[in-house]
Design a protein around this motif. Sequence first.
Motif, PDB file in Angstrom:
ATOM      1  N   THR A 234      30.936  43.529  24.620  1.00  0.00           N
ATOM      2  CA  THR A 234      30.848  42.088  24.833  1.00  0.00           C
ATOM      3  C   THR A 234      30.525  41.774  26.292  1.00  0.00           C
ATOM      4  O   THR A 234      30.743  42.597  27.186  1.00  0.00           O
ATOM      5  CB  THR A 234      32.182  41.403  24.476  1.00  0.00           C
ATOM      6  OG1 THR A 234      33.189  41.841  25.402  1.00  0.00           O
ATOM      7  CG2 THR A 234      32.613  41.747  23.048  1.00  0.00           C
ATOM      8  N   ARG A 235      30.030  40.571  26.516  1.00  0.00           N
ATOM      9  CA  ARG A 235      29.725  40.162  27.887  1.00  0.00           C
ATOM     10  C   ARG A 235      30.998  40.140  28.736  1.00  0.00           C
ATOM     11  O   ARG A 235      31.013  40.626  29.877  1.00  0.00           O
ATOM     12  CB  ARG A 235      29.057  38.788  27.892  1.00  0.00           C
ATOM     13  CG  ARG A 235      28.819  38.237  29.296  1.00  0.00           C
ATOM     14  CD  ARG A 235      28.077  36.918  29.265  1.00  0.00           C
ATOM     15  NE  ARG A 235      26.718  37.084  28.782  1.00  0.00           N
ATOM     16  CZ  ARG A 235      25.825  36.099  28.712  1.00  0.00           C
ATOM     17  NH1 ARG A 235      26.172  34.873  29.087  1.00  0.00           N
ATOM     18  NH2 ARG A 235      24.611  36.325  28.264  1.00  0.00           N
ATOM     19  N   ALA A 236      32.063  39.578  28.182  1.00  0.00           N
ATOM     20  CA  ALA A 236      33.320  39.503  28.928  1.00  0.00           C
ATOM     21  C   ALA A 236      33.853  40.895  29.245  1.00  0.00           C
ATOM     22  O   ALA A 236      34.354  41.157  30.349  1.00  0.00           O
ATOM     23  CB  ALA A 236      34.355  38.705  28.139  1.00  0.00           C
ATOM     24  N   GLY A 237      33.744  41.783  28.254  1.00  0.00           N
ATOM     25  CA  GLY A 237      34.221  43.150  28.461  1.00  0.00           C
ATOM     26  C   GLY A 237      33.440  43.888  29.519  1.00  0.00           C
ATOM     27  O   GLY A 237      34.011  44.653  30.312  1.00  0.00           O
ATOM     28  N   MET A 238      32.137  43.673  29.566  1.00  0.00           N
ATOM     29  CA  MET A 238      31.312  44.308  30.588  1.00  0.00           C
ATOM     30  C   MET A 238      31.621  43.734  31.967  1.00  0.00           C
ATOM     31  O   MET A 238      31.678  44.459  32.959  1.00  0.00           O
ATOM     32  CB  MET A 238      29.836  44.130  30.257  1.00  0.00           C
ATOM     33  CG  MET A 238      29.372  44.961  29.077  1.00  0.00           C
ATOM     34  SD  MET A 238      29.360  46.712  29.485  1.00  0.00           S
ATOM     35  CE  MET A 238      29.228  47.445  27.849  1.00  0.00           C
ATOM     36  N   ASP A 239      31.839  42.431  32.029  1.00  0.00           N
ATOM     37  CA  ASP A 239      32.152  41.799  33.314  1.00  0.00           C
ATOM     38  C   ASP A 239      33.473  42.314  33.889  1.00  0.00           C
ATOM     39  O   ASP A 239      33.672  42.308  35.105  1.00  0.00           O
ATOM     40  CB  ASP A 239      32.219  40.278  33.154  1.00  0.00           C
ATOM     41  CG  ASP A 239      30.835  39.641  32.979  1.00  0.00           C
ATOM     42  OD1 ASP A 239      29.830  40.315  33.291  1.00  0.00           O
ATOM     43  OD2 ASP A 239      30.773  38.479  32.540  1.00  0.00           O
ATOM     44  N   ARG A 240      34.371  42.765  33.015  1.00  0.00           N
ATOM     45  CA  ARG A 240      35.682  43.233  33.489  1.00  0.00           C
ATOM     46  C   ARG A 240      35.612  44.527  34.305  1.00  0.00           C
ATOM     47  O   ARG A 240      36.566  44.856  35.015  1.00  0.00           O
ATOM     48  CB  ARG A 240      36.641  43.452  32.310  1.00  0.00           C
ATOM     49  CG  ARG A 240      37.275  42.186  31.771  1.00  0.00           C
ATOM     50  CD  ARG A 240      38.509  42.507  30.956  1.00  0.00           C
ATOM     51  NE  ARG A 240      38.266  43.424  29.858  1.00  0.00           N
ATOM     52  CZ  ARG A 240      37.886  43.060  28.638  1.00  0.00           C
ATOM     53  NH1 ARG A 240      37.719  41.782  28.343  1.00  0.00           N
ATOM     54  NH2 ARG A 240      37.692  43.968  27.693  1.00  0.00           N
ATOM     55  N   TRP A 241      34.495  45.251  34.224  1.00  0.00           N
ATOM     56  CA  TRP A 241      34.423  46.501  34.990  1.00  0.00           C
ATOM     57  C   TRP A 241      34.589  46.250  36.489  1.00  0.00           C
ATOM     58  O   TRP A 241      35.055  47.116  37.228  1.00  0.00           O
ATOM     59  CB  TRP A 241      33.117  47.245  34.701  1.00  0.00           C
ATOM     60  CG  TRP A 241      33.131  47.952  33.382  1.00  0.00           C
ATOM     61  CD1 TRP A 241      32.341  47.712  32.299  1.00  0.00           C
ATOM     62  CD2 TRP A 241      34.004  49.032  33.009  1.00  0.00           C
ATOM     63  NE1 TRP A 241      32.668  48.561  31.254  1.00  0.00           N
ATOM     64  CE2 TRP A 241      33.681  49.381  31.674  1.00  0.00           C
ATOM     65  CE3 TRP A 241      35.019  49.724  33.657  1.00  0.00           C
ATOM     66  CZ2 TRP A 241      34.348  50.398  30.990  1.00  0.00           C
ATOM     67  CZ3 TRP A 241      35.695  50.751  32.974  1.00  0.00           C
ATOM     68  CH2 TRP A 241      35.347  51.072  31.663  1.00  0.00           C
ATOM     69  N   LYS A 242      34.240  45.067  36.953  1.00  0.00           N
ATOM     70  CA  LYS A 242      34.388  44.772  38.385  1.00  0.00           C
ATOM     71  C   LYS A 242      35.849  44.766  38.811  1.00  0.00           C
ATOM     72  O   LYS A 242      36.158  44.916  40.001  1.00  0.00           O
ATOM     73  CB  LYS A 242      33.723  43.433  38.731  1.00  0.00           C
ATOM     74  CG  LYS A 242      34.358  42.205  38.129  1.00  0.00           C
ATOM     75  CD  LYS A 242      33.619  40.940  38.564  1.00  0.00           C
ATOM     76  CE  LYS A 242      34.232  39.670  37.990  1.00  0.00           C
ATOM     77  NZ  LYS A 242      33.983  39.560  36.541  1.00  0.00           N
ATOM     78  N   GLU A 243      36.762  44.608  37.854  1.00  0.00           N
ATOM     79  CA  GLU A 243      38.182  44.599  38.177  1.00  0.00           C
ATOM     80  C   GLU A 243      38.747  46.010  38.357  1.00  0.00           C
ATOM     81  O   GLU A 243      39.880  46.183  38.810  1.00  0.00           O
ATOM     82  CB  GLU A 243      38.957  43.875  37.066  1.00  0.00           C
ATOM     83  CG  GLU A 243      38.514  42.429  36.856  1.00  0.00           C
ATOM     84  CD  GLU A 243      39.146  41.799  35.632  1.00  0.00           C
ATOM     85  OE1 GLU A 243      40.095  42.407  35.067  1.00  0.00           O
ATOM     86  OE2 GLU A 243      38.705  40.714  35.222  1.00  0.00           O
ATOM     87  N   TRP A 244      37.944  47.026  38.006  1.00  0.00           N
ATOM     88  CA  TRP A 244      38.447  48.402  38.024  1.00  0.00           C
ATOM     89  C   TRP A 244      37.896  49.227  39.180  1.00  0.00           C
ATOM     90  O   TRP A 244      38.076  50.446  39.209  1.00  0.00           O
ATOM     91  CB  TRP A 244      38.150  49.081  36.694  1.00  0.00           C
ATOM     92  CG  TRP A 244      39.001  48.558  35.582  1.00  0.00           C
ATOM     93  CD1 TRP A 244      38.655  47.647  34.633  1.00  0.00           C
ATOM     94  CD2 TRP A 244      40.354  48.917  35.316  1.00  0.00           C
ATOM     95  NE1 TRP A 244      39.713  47.407  33.788  1.00  0.00           N
ATOM     96  CE2 TRP A 244      40.764  48.175  34.189  1.00  0.00           C
ATOM     97  CE3 TRP A 244      41.270  49.792  35.910  1.00  0.00           C
ATOM     98  CZ2 TRP A 244      42.051  48.289  33.654  1.00  0.00           C
ATOM     99  CZ3 TRP A 244      42.545  49.903  35.380  1.00  0.00           C
ATOM    100  CH2 TRP A 244      42.927  49.158  34.262  1.00  0.00           C
ATOM    101  N   THR A 245      37.199  48.603  40.093  1.00  0.00           N
ATOM    102  CA  THR A 245      36.717  49.314  41.265  1.00  0.00           C
ATOM    103  C   THR A 245      36.850  48.431  42.497  1.00  0.00           C
ATOM    104  O   THR A 245      36.728  47.197  42.396  1.00  0.00           O
ATOM    105  CB  THR A 245      35.242  49.745  41.088  1.00  0.00           C
ATOM    106  OG1 THR A 245      34.804  50.418  42.290  1.00  0.00           O
ATOM    107  CG2 THR A 245      34.327  48.557  40.811  1.00  0.00           C
ATOM    108  N   THR A 246      37.081  49.059  43.631  1.00  0.00           N
ATOM    109  CA  THR A 246      37.111  48.320  44.886  1.00  0.00           C
ATOM    110  C   THR A 246      35.709  48.150  45.456  1.00  0.00           C
ATOM    111  O   THR A 246      35.530  47.476  46.469  1.00  0.00           O
ATOM    112  CB  THR A 246      37.987  49.048  45.917  1.00  0.00           C
ATOM    113  OG1 THR A 246      37.484  50.388  46.105  1.00  0.00           O
ATOM    114  CG2 THR A 246      39.433  49.108  45.446  1.00  0.00           C
ATOM    115  N   SER A 247      34.716  48.773  44.787  1.00  0.00           N
ATOM    116  CA  SER A 247      33.318  48.628  45.192  1.00  0.00           C
ATOM    117  C   SER A 247      32.654  47.579  44.302  1.00  0.00           C
ATOM    118  O   SER A 247      33.320  46.752  43.688  1.00  0.00           O
ATOM    119  CB  SER A 247      32.603  49.980  45.101  1.00  0.00           C
ATOM    120  OG  SER A 247      31.287  49.904  45.593  1.00  0.00           O
ATOM    121  N   SER A 248      31.337  47.625  44.195  1.00  0.00           N
ATOM    122  CA  SER A 248      30.600  46.641  43.394  1.00  0.00           C
ATOM    123  C   SER A 248      30.507  47.077  41.938  1.00  0.00           C
ATOM    124  O   SER A 248      30.660  48.255  41.606  1.00  0.00           O
ATOM    125  CB  SER A 248      29.182  46.466  43.962  1.00  0.00           C
ATOM    126  OG  SER A 248      28.474  47.693  43.885  1.00  0.00           O
TER     127      SER A 248
END
Length: 291
Positions: A234-248
């Motif tokens: 899902t779009r929301a699920g893909m966007d959440r990856w930014k929460e799992w890294t201190t980088s981009s």
Amino acid sequence: MDAFDWDELGDEDQLETFAASSSTPIFVAWYSGGFHKEKGEELLTMLLDSVKREFLHIDTLVLHYPDVYDIEGEGSDPWPSYVDRLIQEIDQEPSRAGRPLILFGHSRGNAPAMTVAARLGQRVLKIYLAASDAPVIGEPSPFQRLSERFKREGDLGLLEWFVSLNPGNRAMESLYTSVASGEMKIEDSKFGESMITLMRRQYKDAIWPDMERDFKGVCSPIMAFRPEHDPSSTRAGMDRWKEWTTSSARAKVVIRATHMGILGPQMIDGQEECVMIEEILKDMKLVIAAC
């Protein structure tokens, strides 16, 4: 290493010198769960061949799931031992030991990719993830929830779920229809028995990462790919990856792609294009140039 235009690096002596460098990355990949070792490696052939053609100096390596390494148990306790084994597999060849890594994980492969990255920190230059939503921070591992679900629903629920990720796979669809209707049992089919035995181990009686201990701490940039025709992405699920890294972290949609089809070509304007692979190759040039 100084930045360069990869297309200008054509001299064989230059390539040999670069290939011998300890700063040369290794491309490490995990295929989707639900496949035996040989089939899993086959699924990644197009991607790995493309990487090797584009970057002659880069070593590629396919790694596997706990069952291949005879790691036993259920729950999150055995996961650190699994990550230990993955790093051992990467570094056991002396020419690979300590070199920087570029990681790719398809579907369930996100879990080993992310937890290796969390363990190795800045050694991981980039993480590419395909067909997998990011977990929700503060919630259990998605694979813990799948395990609990399939213990409730049994083999039929496990089979139905896997068929939904492989639309158009007639062998799987036919097997599910026959089993669901009572015409046959899964064990009556050699194909079905082999598949469900593996699925039980990888998804039902499975191990998974502890989201605090194993998953947090990634400092590598992430690029995630969502297949347009994949209900599990899902779009929301893909966007959440930014929460799992201190980088981009960036997310891209691959139009006309399915959960498994994202690994191959899509028909775009009458022509076949391997959209995800082309995007990865293009981005890898930037990653390597910035080493």
